[in-house]
Design an enzyme around this catalytic site. Structure first.
Site, PDB file in Angstrom:
ATOM      1  N   GLN A 105       0.856  -1.196   0.000  1.00 32.00           N
ATOM      2  CA  GLN A 105       0.000   0.000   0.000  1.00 32.00           C
ATOM      3  C   GLN A 105       0.892   1.246   0.000  1.00 32.00           C
ATOM      4  OE1 GLN A 105      -3.394  -0.139   2.741  1.00 32.00           O
ATOM      5  NE2 GLN A 105      -3.037  -2.332   3.027  1.00 32.00           N
ATOM      6  N   LYS A 202       0.242  -9.247 -17.504  1.00 24.46           N
ATOM      7  CA  LYS A 202      -0.917  -9.667 -16.720  1.00 24.46           C
ATOM      8  C   LYS A 202      -1.785  -8.467 -16.394  1.00 24.46           C
ATOM      9  CE  LYS A 202       0.899  -9.122 -12.055  1.00 24.46           C
ATOM     10  NZ  LYS A 202       1.230  -9.766 -10.764  1.00 24.46           N
ATOM     11  N   ARG A 204      -4.612  -6.991 -13.298  1.00 23.17           N
ATOM     12  CA  ARG A 204      -5.003  -7.151 -11.906  1.00 23.17           C
ATOM     13  C   ARG A 204      -6.139  -6.189 -11.591  1.00 23.17           C
ATOM     14  NH1 ARG A 204      -2.483  -9.103  -7.339  1.00 23.17           N
ATOM     15  NH2 ARG A 204      -0.468  -9.294  -8.381  1.00 23.17           N
ATOM     16  N   ASP A 230      10.652 -12.545  -7.894  1.00 22.43           N
ATOM     17  CA  ASP A 230       9.695 -11.589  -7.330  1.00 22.43           C
ATOM     18  C   ASP A 230      10.151 -11.239  -5.920  1.00 22.43           C
ATOM     19  OD1 ASP A 230       7.531  -9.915  -7.265  1.00 22.43           O
ATOM     20  OD2 ASP A 230       6.013 -11.463  -7.531  1.00 22.43           O
TER      21      ASP A 230
END
Length: 326
Positions: A105, A202, A204, A230
């Site tokens: 966040q 991708k 999301r 990742d």
């Protein structure tokens, strides 16, 4: 005579929360120090209490805590430890958080959303932290959220050395699970010997956390050992779908390498059933026995943390530990 001279003494003291004692003990062993004894308990209503059993006045304090489940409880515990050290006159307080909580966040996707990663930094500054030491932030910009020095350590060296030792003779391609981590893949590719890179395109939905759709592979992966890199694995959905996409494109095999093994349910089931040859994580977060599975390799970052702590204590260079990249 208006002043009195003295000999200033530096005293390193290591403190540990209750989230990941094994990692703290390992760091203490490398530093050749003991973890400062403390009393810590939880009241019936969930309130936390911490008291250190030795004087900390004038010390260079390093407070290590891994923010695992229940994450909010362990964040609060570390905040309380920092506050206790400040009020007990510690000279400098360094918060060591191998996994930075709420790092995902770090910006607003829509209106009326929080930037919780900034809030975490503000709370630790208010509690009394002078410095933060962390490993592989979700995004590097989080360093700017804290009003003080931030030591951003990188576990890539630890993971890459394992890859080179185990698969160095293979035809390797480094793959990013999304377009946002292509820069990370480039660093990996260079460290592994100028290997080609690819990424998964991708989508999301920001309204549906922990869900992603792997679309197509961009780059040449056919016949190659794909090292899928990742910063974290949470529920495992993204990384497993990326693995499937690579194998569907003709990849010879897939090895997953990530720093933070959060492994929220059903990650263990997904990863143990996926077709990756090996899943490599570090011990930045505790991984209990019930979350281990065949093919999982856990590498220790304790030597890296200990060396960085030693450099900070001696006013040395943390950047030099990472060839000037930290």
């Amino acid at each position: 005579m208006s002043q009195k001279s003295g000999t200033p003494k530096k005293n390193l003291m290591l403190f540990s929360g209750r989230a990941h004692k094994d990692l703290a003990d390992e760091v203490a062993k490398y530093l050749d120090v003991s973890i400062t004894p403390q009393t810590a308990h939880t009241f019936a209503n969930g309130e936390l209490f911490v008291r250190f059993e030795e004087s900390v006045r004038g010390c260079d304090a390093f407070v290590i805590q891994s923010h695992t489940t229940p994450i909010n409880e362990f964040v609060m515990e570390q905040l309380i430890m920092v506050d206790a050290l400040k009020r007990a006159s510690a000279k400098r307080i360094t918060v060591v958080m191998p996994f930075y909580p709420y790092a995902r966040q770090d910006k607003k996707h829509k209106g009326r959303e929080p930037i919780s990663a900034r809030l975490i930094a503000d709370m630790f500054k208010t509690a009394g932290a002078d410095r933060i030491m962390t490993v592989d932030l979700h995004t590097a910009q989080i360093q700017g959220f804290f009003d003080g020095p931030v030591d951003h350590l990188m576990a890539q060296n630890v993971l890459a050395e394992h890859i080179k030792k185990t698969y160095g003779g293979s035809d390797i391609a480094v793959v990013s699970p999304d377009s946002g981590r292509v820069r990370l893949a480039e660093k990996w590719a260079q460290q592994l010997g100028d290997r080609p890179i690819a990424f998964i395109h991708k989508t999301r939905d920001p309204d549906k956390p922990n869900q992603a759709v792997a679309n197509r592979v961009v780059g040449q992966v056919s016949g190659k050992l794909c090292v899928l890199v990742d910063d974290m694995i949470d529920t495992g959905g993204t990384i497993v779908k990326a693995t499937d996409a690579l194998l569907a494109e003709g990849a010879a095999d897939v090895v997953i390498a990530t720093t933070h093994g959060i492994l929220s349910d059903p990650a263990t089931e997904r990863l143990s059933n996926c077709k990756a040859r090996e899943v490599i994580v570090t011990n930045s977060l505790p991984i209990p026995p019930e979350k281990h599975f065949p093919g999982l390799t856990v590498l220790s970052i304790a030597p890296m943390l200990a060396e960085a702590i030693q450099q900070v204590f001696e006013d040395g260079s943390v950047t030099s530990l990472f060839d000037g990249a930290a």
